[in-house]
Design a protein around this motif. Structure first.
Motif, PDB file in Angstrom:
ATOM      1  N   HIS A  72      -2.650  -7.541 -17.763  1.00 28.41           N
ATOM      2  CA  HIS A  72      -1.809  -7.127 -18.890  1.00 28.41           C
ATOM      3  C   HIS A  72      -0.380  -6.819 -18.444  1.00 28.41           C
ATOM      4  O   HIS A  72       0.549  -6.742 -19.240  1.00 28.41           O
ATOM      5  N   ARG A  73      -0.199  -6.641 -17.109  1.00 29.26           N
ATOM      6  CA  ARG A  73       1.161  -6.414 -16.602  1.00 29.26           C
ATOM      7  C   ARG A  73       1.878  -7.727 -16.311  1.00 29.26           C
ATOM      8  O   ARG A  73       3.037  -7.726 -15.937  1.00 29.26           O
ATOM      9  N   GLY A  74       1.153  -8.858 -16.320  1.00 36.53           N
ATOM     10  CA  GLY A  74       1.725 -10.126 -15.879  1.00 36.53           C
ATOM     11  C   GLY A  74       0.907 -10.627 -14.696  1.00 36.53           C
ATOM     12  O   GLY A  74      -0.195 -10.139 -14.446  1.00 36.53           O
ATOM     13  N   GLN A  75       1.471 -11.577 -13.978  1.00 39.73           N
ATOM     14  CA  GLN A  75       0.722 -12.128 -12.839  1.00 39.73           C
ATOM     15  C   GLN A  75       0.865 -11.235 -11.601  1.00 39.73           C
ATOM     16  O   GLN A  75       1.919 -10.640 -11.390  1.00 39.73           O
ATOM     17  N   PRO A 127       5.164   1.958 -13.940  1.00 37.56           N
ATOM     18  CA  PRO A 127       5.814   0.944 -13.110  1.00 37.56           C
ATOM     19  C   PRO A 127       4.818   0.367 -12.096  1.00 37.56           C
ATOM     20  O   PRO A 127       3.884   1.068 -11.658  1.00 37.56           O
ATOM     21  N   PHE A 128       5.034  -0.893 -11.731  1.00 39.09           N
ATOM     22  CA  PHE A 128       4.067  -1.611 -10.889  1.00 39.09           C
ATOM     23  C   PHE A 128       3.730  -0.856  -9.591  1.00 39.09           C
ATOM     24  O   PHE A 128       2.569  -0.667  -9.249  1.00 39.09           O
ATOM     25  N   ALA A 129       4.757  -0.406  -8.873  1.00 36.44           N
ATOM     26  CA  ALA A 129       4.505   0.251  -7.581  1.00 36.44           C
ATOM     27  C   ALA A 129       3.669   1.523  -7.769  1.00 36.44           C
ATOM     28  O   ALA A 129       2.823   1.851  -6.932  1.00 36.44           O
ATOM     29  N   ASP A 130       3.866   2.234  -8.888  1.00 34.40           N
ATOM     30  CA  ASP A 130       3.063   3.436  -9.156  1.00 34.40           C
ATOM     31  C   ASP A 130       1.601   3.058  -9.390  1.00 34.40           C
ATOM     32  O   ASP A 130       0.683   3.754  -8.949  1.00 34.40           O
ATOM     33  N   ALA A 131       1.410   1.938 -10.098  1.00 33.31           N
ATOM     34  CA  ALA A 131       0.036   1.478 -10.358  1.00 33.31           C
ATOM     35  C   ALA A 131      -0.648   1.094  -9.048  1.00 33.31           C
ATOM     36  O   ALA A 131      -1.838   1.358  -8.842  1.00 33.31           O
ATOM     37  N   VAL A 132       0.118   0.468  -8.145  1.00 38.15           N
ATOM     38  CA  VAL A 132      -0.436   0.094  -6.842  1.00 38.15           C
ATOM     39  C   VAL A 132      -0.882   1.360  -6.103  1.00 38.15           C
ATOM     40  O   VAL A 132      -1.981   1.427  -5.551  1.00 38.15           O
ATOM     41  N   VAL A 133      -0.033   2.368  -6.126  1.00 40.39           N
ATOM     42  CA  VAL A 133      -0.380   3.621  -5.433  1.00 40.39           C
ATOM     43  C   VAL A 133      -1.641   4.218  -6.040  1.00 40.39           C
ATOM     44  O   VAL A 133      -2.565   4.634  -5.319  1.00 40.39           O
ATOM     45  N   LEU A 136      -1.359  -4.342   2.972  1.00 45.20           N
ATOM     46  CA  LEU A 136      -1.428  -5.115   1.729  1.00 45.20           C
ATOM     47  C   LEU A 136      -0.041  -5.623   1.346  1.00 45.20           C
ATOM     48  O   LEU A 136       0.944  -4.906   1.510  1.00 45.20           O
ATOM     49  N   VAL A 137      -0.023  -6.855   0.836  1.00 42.17           N
ATOM     50  CA  VAL A 137       1.211  -7.389   0.255  1.00 42.17           C
ATOM     51  C   VAL A 137       0.890  -7.858  -1.151  1.00 42.17           C
ATOM     52  O   VAL A 137      -0.086  -8.603  -1.351  1.00 42.17           O
ATOM     53  N   LEU A 138       1.655  -7.388  -2.132  1.00 47.29           N
ATOM     54  CA  LEU A 138       1.444  -7.775  -3.531  1.00 47.29           C
ATOM     55  C   LEU A 138       2.723  -8.378  -4.076  1.00 47.29           C
ATOM     56  O   LEU A 138       3.823  -7.855  -3.838  1.00 47.29           O
ATOM     57  N   LEU A 139       2.563  -9.474  -4.808  1.00 44.07           N
ATOM     58  CA  LEU A 139       3.726 -10.162  -5.375  1.00 44.07           C
ATOM     59  C   LEU A 139       3.633 -10.143  -6.888  1.00 44.07           C
ATOM     60  O   LEU A 139       2.556 -10.384  -7.451  1.00 44.07           O
ATOM     61  N   ARG A 140       4.747  -9.810  -7.535  1.00 45.58           N
ATOM     62  CA  ARG A 140       4.889  -9.976  -8.989  1.00 45.58           C
ATOM     63  C   ARG A 140       5.926 -11.075  -9.199  1.00 45.58           C
ATOM     64  O   ARG A 140       6.506 -11.572  -8.261  1.00 45.58           O
ATOM     65  N   GLU A 141       6.207 -11.396 -10.456  1.00 46.40           N
ATOM     66  CA  GLU A 141       7.166 -12.463 -10.730  1.00 46.40           C
ATOM     67  C   GLU A 141       8.538 -12.156 -10.124  1.00 46.40           C
ATOM     68  O   GLU A 141       9.290 -13.058  -9.765  1.00 46.40           O
ATOM     69  N   ASP A 142       8.875 -10.864 -10.020  1.00 49.15           N
ATOM     70  CA  ASP A 142      10.233 -10.490  -9.615  1.00 49.15           C
ATOM     71  C   ASP A 142      10.283  -9.446  -8.506  1.00 49.15           C
ATOM     72  O   ASP A 142      11.327  -8.870  -8.251  1.00 49.15           O
ATOM     73  N   ARG A 143       9.155  -9.144  -7.904  1.00 47.56           N
ATOM     74  CA  ARG A 143       9.187  -8.114  -6.854  1.00 47.56           C
ATOM     75  C   ARG A 143       7.997  -8.242  -5.907  1.00 47.56           C
ATOM     76  O   ARG A 143       6.999  -8.893  -6.225  1.00 47.56           O
ATOM     77  N   LEU A 144       8.146  -7.576  -4.781  1.00 42.98           N
ATOM     78  CA  LEU A 144       7.085  -7.595  -3.789  1.00 42.98           C
ATOM     79  C   LEU A 144       6.833  -6.155  -3.341  1.00 42.98           C
ATOM     80  O   LEU A 144       7.783  -5.394  -3.152  1.00 42.98           O
ATOM     81  N   VAL A 145       5.575  -5.801  -3.242  1.00 46.72           N
ATOM     82  CA  VAL A 145       5.214  -4.469  -2.768  1.00 46.72           C
ATOM     83  C   VAL A 145       4.361  -4.635  -1.518  1.00 46.72           C
ATOM     84  O   VAL A 145       3.466  -5.495  -1.485  1.00 46.72           O
ATOM     85  N   ALA A 146       4.648  -3.873  -0.477  1.00 49.87           N
ATOM     86  CA  ALA A 146       3.846  -3.957   0.751  1.00 49.87           C
ATOM     87  C   ALA A 146       3.541  -2.543   1.217  1.00 49.87           C
ATOM     88  O   ALA A 146       4.383  -1.640   1.071  1.00 49.87           O
ATOM     89  N   LEU A 147       2.361  -2.344   1.744  1.00 52.91           N
ATOM     90  CA  LEU A 147       2.013  -0.988   2.184  1.00 52.91           C
ATOM     91  C   LEU A 147       1.035  -1.003   3.341  1.00 52.91           C
ATOM     92  O   LEU A 147       0.346  -1.993   3.596  1.00 52.91           O
TER      93      LEU A 147
END
Ligand code: AMP
Ligand code: SF4
Length: 464
Positions: free
Chosen positions: A93-96, A142-148, A160-171
């Motif tokens: 529901h957030r996108g890809q 926000p996406f990064a908060d959901a990841v946390v 972990l590395v996560l990609l959205r259409e416009d951003r990348l989160v790594a932790l």
């Protein structure tokens, strides 16, 4: 085992990711994949095999965009099928979202059962998918908060590395069990399991992510936060065997550490020999340290066929035995009539070293003294270095028995304290390292049911 990479803000990001993955290929040869984004869409390709087999030039051209991430896989949890190859890409529901993971989540089976009971449908048997389901369930934020919110529920070792259409989160997990480094290519930020990937693409190694750190990268730059209290228990086995010697991990150069381990091995466990030989490639650094410290010359007594992948990767014992024979050759003119000190980084099943001792004797070595630059590997790793308990030679055999098993004249290992000395610690130090595979002292709880439960079709008797 597995390698991850991600980059934001460069043209043809998928192509750069390809070169980075080739540099990380030693971390897994079973599957590879890349996901790329152009601000609006994620496109991905993954498959079984080496990076160069899975990703053809035409495929890379289709992975358009200035954001990309990739993965090389060694199957630690879940079987080796294309469904388990990564990155995993899902529509939410957030996108890809695309996700790639190095490590192992010790509570994945329990979480998965709970999620299935709550209606989640899983596509793969990989523990990585659990994170995506947890993410999908996080509320509007926000996406990064959901990841946390999602990763706070998982335990184990993970980068972990996560990609959205416009951003990348790594932790990185709170213990830092799996490595993750931060680099810069021009103004573009990138992350990689090991710094050797930055060298390959001409990027600059900036620093390691701290245990419990998360970075979010957009075209505008990078933000960092501490998502969990750091409790460093870095994986010592990355330094012993797994990582490439040219990588720097958590402030230590892998080659330099291995060399010091070899020096300490010579200091504490001398052997009567005419030449020192290292098992290529992973033990060359330790063997050169052993030779330097002991004053006994280092010789090229074993030659490796560069075109055979790591023997361990072969699935059956029979294939592994054949793999060792195809991979290594003893040089008769070097070893004949000599007492050999053979240095290796570790004994897991004992297959490799037994075969090498035999090979050296066939080539005329008069004595073979085996020196191992790590302690006996007795306990299974639950954090991503795949070794099943029943196959660990040291779990059931004493050092004297192992010496007989492998057919050596003598055998010695570094102790945990001696190994820690290679990093500059003495016995009074609180080591920031995990060494559970040697000591049995695990940094997290290890759940009663392990990764194999993920593959059982029926899970009667296992409750969440
Ligand atoms: P083995 O023949 O099972 O004793 O394998 C030991 C050799 O494989 C060592 O000399 C290492 O170079 C390498 N090795 C050690 N640990 C691993 C691992 N977890 N996965 C793959 N290879 C490994
Ligand atoms: Fe590394 Fe051993 Fe700890 Fe596994 S158990 S994370 S291989 S040090």
């Amino acid at each position: 085992m597995c390698g991850v990479f991600g980059i934001v803000g460069v043209p043809k990001a998928a192509e750069i990711t390809y070169y980075a993955l080739v540099a990380l290929q030693h971390r897994g040869q079973e599957a590879a994949g890349i996901a790329a984004a152009d601000g609006e869409r994620i496109r991905a390709h993954r498959g079984l095999g080496l990076v160069t087999d899975v990703l053809a030039k035409e495929t890379l051209q289709q992975l358009a965009g200035d954001l990309a991430m990739g993965h090389v896989r060694y199957s630690t949890a879940g079987s080796n099928t294309v469904q388990n190859a990564q990155p995993i890409v899902v529509g939410t529901h957030r996108g890809q979202v695309a996700l790639a993971h190095n490590g192992n989540l010790v509570n994945a089976p329990r979480l998965r059962i709970a999620l299935e009971k709550a209606g989640s449908l899983f596509q793969s048997s990989s523990d990585t998918e659990v994170v995506l389901h947890l993410l999908a369930r996080a509320g509007e934020m926000p996406f990064a908060d959901a990841v946390v919110q999602a990763v706070r529920q998982v335990r184990g070792g993970f980068a972990l590395v996560l990609l959205r259409e416009d951003r990348l989160v790594a932790l990185r997990d709170p213990h830092g069990l799996r490595p993750l480094a931060l680099g810069q290519l021009g103004d573009a930020w990138c992350v990689a399991s090991e710094s050797c990937a930055f060298e390959a693409i001409g990027a600059r190694f900036v620093r390691d992510l701290a245990p419990g750190e998360l970075v979010e990268i957009t075209r505008d730059g990078l933000t960092s936060r501490r998502w969990a209290e750091p409790q460093p228990r870095l994986c010592v086995f990355e330094h012993i065997y797994f990582a490439r010697p040219d990588s720097d991990i958590d402030g230590w150069n892998v080659h330099a550490v291995r060399k010091r381990m070899g020096r300490l091995l010579a200091k504490y466990h001398p052997a009567p020999g005419d030449i020192v030989i290292g098992v290529p490639d992973s033990s060359i650094s330790a063997a050169s340290g052993y030779a330097e410290q002991s004053g006994i010359p280092y010789e090229m007594g074993l030659i490796k066929n560069k075109y055979i992948a790591r023997t361990f990767i072969q699935p059956s014992q029979e294939m592994r035995e054949a793999g060792v024979r195809m991979k290594l050759n003893a040089v008769r003119s070097v070893v004949s009539g000599r007492r050999v000190i053979l240095v290796d980084d570790s004994i897991v099943r004992g297959t490799t070293i037994r075969r090498i001792v035999e090979m050296l004797r066939e080539a005329g070595a008069t004595e073979v003294h085996v020196r191992i630059s790590s302690p006996p590997y007795r306990h299974p790793c639950h954090y991503g270095i795949d070794t099943a308990e029943k196959q660990l030679l040291a779990a059931h055999r004493s050092v004297v028995q192992m010496c007989t098993d492998i057919g050596a004249d003598s055998l010695a290992f570094l102790s945990v304290a001696e190994m820690m000395e290679a990093f500059g610690f003495d016995e009074t130090s609180a080591y920031p390292f995990c060494n559970a595979c040697f000591s049995g002292d695990y940094p997290t709880e290890v759940e009663a049911f392990d990764k194999f439960d993920l593959e059982r079709p029926a899970r009667e008797g296992v409750t969440a």
